[in-house]
Each structure stands twice: as C-alpha cells, then as structure tokens.
Design a protein around this motif. Structure first.
Motif, PDB file in Angstrom:
ATOM      1  N   ARG A  60      42.694  45.708  41.400  1.00 20.30           N
ATOM      2  CA  ARG A  60      41.274  45.335  41.342  1.00 20.30           C
ATOM      3  C   ARG A  60      41.070  43.895  41.838  1.00 20.30           C
ATOM      4  O   ARG A  60      40.022  43.576  42.403  1.00 20.30           O
ATOM      5  CB  ARG A  60      40.748  45.476  39.915  1.00 20.30           C
ATOM      6  N   PHE A  61      42.066  43.054  41.628  1.00 17.53           N
ATOM      7  CA  PHE A  61      41.971  41.664  42.061  1.00 17.53           C
ATOM      8  C   PHE A  61      41.987  41.579  43.582  1.00 17.53           C
ATOM      9  O   PHE A  61      41.286  40.752  44.187  1.00 17.53           O
ATOM     10  CB  PHE A  61      43.136  40.868  41.460  1.00 17.53           C
ATOM     11  N   VAL A  62      42.769  42.448  44.234  1.00 17.59           N
ATOM     12  CA  VAL A  62      42.798  42.494  45.698  1.00 17.59           C
ATOM     13  C   VAL A  62      41.428  42.893  46.236  1.00 17.59           C
ATOM     14  O   VAL A  62      40.937  42.321  47.220  1.00 17.59           O
ATOM     15  CB  VAL A  62      43.878  43.475  46.193  1.00 17.59           C
ATOM     16  N   GLY A  86      50.335  41.970  50.415  1.00 20.25           N
ATOM     17  CA  GLY A  86      50.577  40.632  49.865  1.00 20.25           C
ATOM     18  C   GLY A  86      50.841  40.666  48.376  1.00 20.25           C
ATOM     19  O   GLY A  86      51.691  39.925  47.862  1.00 20.25           O
ATOM     20  N   LEU A  87      50.109  41.528  47.657  1.00 24.05           N
ATOM     21  CA  LEU A  87      50.314  41.662  46.211  1.00 24.05           C
ATOM     22  C   LEU A  87      51.730  42.139  45.906  1.00 24.05           C
ATOM     23  O   LEU A  87      52.393  41.610  44.998  1.00 24.05           O
ATOM     24  CB  LEU A  87      49.288  42.651  45.635  1.00 24.05           C
ATOM     25  N   LEU A 102      50.490  36.076  36.730  1.00 20.29           N
ATOM     26  CA  LEU A 102      50.791  36.652  38.043  1.00 20.29           C
ATOM     27  C   LEU A 102      49.617  36.487  39.005  1.00 20.29           C
ATOM     28  O   LEU A 102      49.812  36.231  40.193  1.00 20.29           O
ATOM     29  CB  LEU A 102      51.144  38.130  37.893  1.00 20.29           C
ATOM     30  N   VAL A 103      48.401  36.629  38.513  1.00 18.40           N
ATOM     31  CA  VAL A 103      47.235  36.552  39.385  1.00 18.40           C
ATOM     32  C   VAL A 103      47.148  35.184  40.064  1.00 18.40           C
ATOM     33  O   VAL A 103      46.750  35.084  41.236  1.00 18.40           O
ATOM     34  CB  VAL A 103      45.945  36.867  38.599  1.00 18.40           C
ATOM     35  N   SER A 104      47.526  34.132  39.366  1.00 15.86           N
ATOM     36  CA  SER A 104      47.493  32.777  39.948  1.00 15.86           C
ATOM     37  C   SER A 104      48.533  32.632  41.049  1.00 15.86           C
ATOM     38  O   SER A 104      48.309  31.938  42.039  1.00 15.86           O
ATOM     39  CB  SER A 104      47.736  31.731  38.858  1.00 15.86           C
ATOM     40  N   HIS A 108      47.873  33.505  46.654  1.00 15.32           N
ATOM     41  CA  HIS A 108      48.349  32.948  47.923  1.00 15.32           C
ATOM     42  C   HIS A 108      48.857  34.046  48.843  1.00 15.32           C
ATOM     43  O   HIS A 108      48.522  34.090  50.039  1.00 15.32           O
ATOM     44  CB  HIS A 108      49.459  31.931  47.669  1.00 15.32           C
ATOM     45  N   TRP A 109      49.656  34.952  48.296  1.00 18.22           N
ATOM     46  CA  TRP A 109      50.254  36.012  49.117  1.00 18.22           C
ATOM     47  C   TRP A 109      49.207  37.008  49.592  1.00 18.22           C
ATOM     48  O   TRP A 109      49.255  37.487  50.727  1.00 18.22           O
ATOM     49  CB  TRP A 109      51.340  36.734  48.305  1.00 18.22           C
ATOM     50  N   ILE A 110      48.250  37.319  48.725  1.00 13.63           N
ATOM     51  CA  ILE A 110      47.187  38.255  49.098  1.00 13.63           C
ATOM     52  C   ILE A 110      46.335  37.684  50.222  1.00 13.63           C
ATOM     53  O   ILE A 110      46.070  38.343  51.231  1.00 13.63           O
ATOM     54  CB  ILE A 110      46.315  38.586  47.867  1.00 13.63           C
ATOM     55  N   LYS A 111      45.912  36.436  50.065  1.00 10.69           N
ATOM     56  CA  LYS A 111      45.078  35.808  51.090  1.00 10.69           C
ATOM     57  C   LYS A 111      45.847  35.615  52.390  1.00 10.69           C
ATOM     58  O   LYS A 111      45.273  35.726  53.477  1.00 10.69           O
ATOM     59  CB  LYS A 111      44.549  34.461  50.586  1.00 10.69           C
TER      60      LYS A 111
END
Length: 284
Positions: A60-62, A86-87, A102-104, A108-111
């Motif tokens: 959901r964060f992605v 990335g996630l 983990l979300v923090s 970086h990897w997702i973006k």
C-alpha cells in the motif's frame, strides 16, 4: 498475518488497477513488534515467508508513492510495478539492528526504481542523463508546479542547496520549459513569423516514387527476416518475445513470470537471449 495471497498475485497490478489497490489496502498493517519479528527472522534465518509478509504489508505504501508521480503522464500500474521491485530490494537489504521502521528505509529504494522508470520513459529524447541532471529533474519539476522562471538569485540558491553549478540549474530549467514546435503554421496564422514553420522549408520526400519503392521493399525484407528469425526460437522464448514486443497489449515481466512459474529476472534473461539471437540472424 493470516493472508493467503501470494507475491506473484500482487507484484504487478495488471489491468485491474482499482482492484489491485483495494486488495493491497485490505492487507493488515504490521505493528512495530510484528515487523521486528519478521525482519529478524529474515535477517538471521533467511526466512522467505517472513520476507513475503514484509513485502505484502508494505504494498500500500508503494501505491501511495506512485500517486505522487501522477503528473508525468505514465501508467500508474507501471510505476507501482517498478516501485514493488524497489520494495523487494529494500526488504532484502533491511537490517533490523539499525532500529528504524522498514518504511523509512524502503522509501529510497522505491523512489529510485520509479525515478529510473520515469527517466527512461518520460520523453523520447532523454531529459536527464548525468547524475547531476537526474537530481535536478525531480527537484526542479516539483518546484515548477508553483513557480515561473527562476531569478538569478533563485538559480544560485537552488544550485547551492543541491550542490551543483548554477549552469546545471539553468540547463535543466530550459529543458523542462521547452515545448514541442508545430510542424505546420496555423491555418489562420498570417503573422510575420509564420514562414518559419518547418513545413515551409523542409523538403517532403514522401512522394518520391523511388524512395517509396525502396522503403516498401526494405520494410518487407525486414519483416521477412524478423519472422524467420523468430521461428528459429524455442516455443517459450518465442512466446516471451511476442508478448513483450509484438502484441497489442504487451505483457509485463511479472505477468510472464507467473505464467511460466519462474522469476521476473529469469524472464528478463530469456528475453535478452532471444533478442540477441534474433538480431544476429537478421544481419546475416
């Protein structure tokens, strides 16, 4: 977590984006204790089930991050798919000993994956190629939503904040502000500048019979060679190539991975190998 969903189901939104978003939004959010337990199982025991649950709980964060890049004219489904890659990279590298959520760490990897996809597909001519230009692209485009042309002081302030030369800021601002030029002058355009339209001074060679015949023969020959080259591939490689490049609705790596029950990276390798064979046969 009590969910029977499999990663292969949710790594790619497919054609039903709304259904995908509803599904990932229904996956329970992990508590701090649950996340720490799963992260430690993955880190110390290489527990793949723990990795799966960490990925699923953060899909959901992605989606949330992908929505912030909606102004680039690219498919939300594709952005989400790249962000999911990335996630997974973030989950693989996450160290629970650091003491952060983990979300923090994953943002970086997702973006990074989304940025790479945007820069590859935003325009036919790449707007950013160097590291400095890539950095400028996302910072300046965000600022351009509310600001006009930068003043000299603003250029230097942005350059100082981002650690680049002022000329890099000006060059990227020029690229972002550039617009496509019309080939023809408007039907009602009688200004003194109308004659500068490319249609008035570029030669149109489309009506040249010799060129038309040459293009037709070259195109037919190329199509014949391509068809012959594709026929030499094994069934799986041929199907991958057709679905990825020759179908009207092109399949994603993850869709094909689900079809053949292998990883997306394996599909990418098979695609690359098939392309290499086809190219070699077409130059013979």
């Amino acid at each position: 977590m009590g969910t029977s969903l499999q990663p292969v189901d949710l790594m790619s939104p497919g054609r039903n984006l709304e259904g995908y978003i509803q599904t990932v939004s229904a996956i329970p959010v992990l508590t701090v204790e649950q996340e720490r337990e799963l992260a430690e199982r993955l880190f110390y025991q290489e527990d793949l089930e723990a990795a799966r649950q960490l990925v699923m709980a953060h899909l959901r964060f992605v989606v949330h991050i992908a929505k912030s890049y909606s102004g680039y004219g690219l498919s939300q489904a594709d952005l989400i798919q790249e962000g999911n890659v990335g996630l997974m990279k973030a989950v693989k590298r996450f160290d629970p000993r650091v003491g952060v959520r983990l979300v923090s760490f994953a943002v970086h990897w997702i973006k990074a994956e989304m940025h790479e996809f945007i820069l590859r597909n935003w325009r036919i001519v790449k707007v950013a190629t160097t590291k400095a230009q890539r950095k400028m692209f996302f910072n300046l485009r965000s600022a351009k939503k509310t600001l006009g042309w930068f003043t000299n002081d603003e250029v230097h302030a942005v350059a100082e904040d981002l650690g680049v030369e002022p000329k890099v800021v000006r060059e990227m601002e020029r690229r972002l502000s550039a617009q496509d030029a019309a080939f023809d002058a408007g039907v009602d355009d009688d200004s003194d500048e109308a004659y500068k339209a490319p249609a008035y001074y570029l030669e149109d060679q489309r009506a040249d019979p010799a060129r038309l015949l040459e293009d037709a023969q070259w195109g037919q020959q190329s199509n014949d060679k391509l068809q012959s080259a594709i026929e030499t591939l094994d069934d799986r490689s041929r199907n991958i190539l057709v679905q990825r490049w020759l179908s009207e609705e092109k399949a994603t790596l993850h869709e094909l991975a689900a079809e053949y029950q292998v990883s997306a990276e394996r599909i990418r390798q098979l695609e690359k190998s098939a392309m290499k064979k086809v190219k070699a046969l077409m130059v013979i």
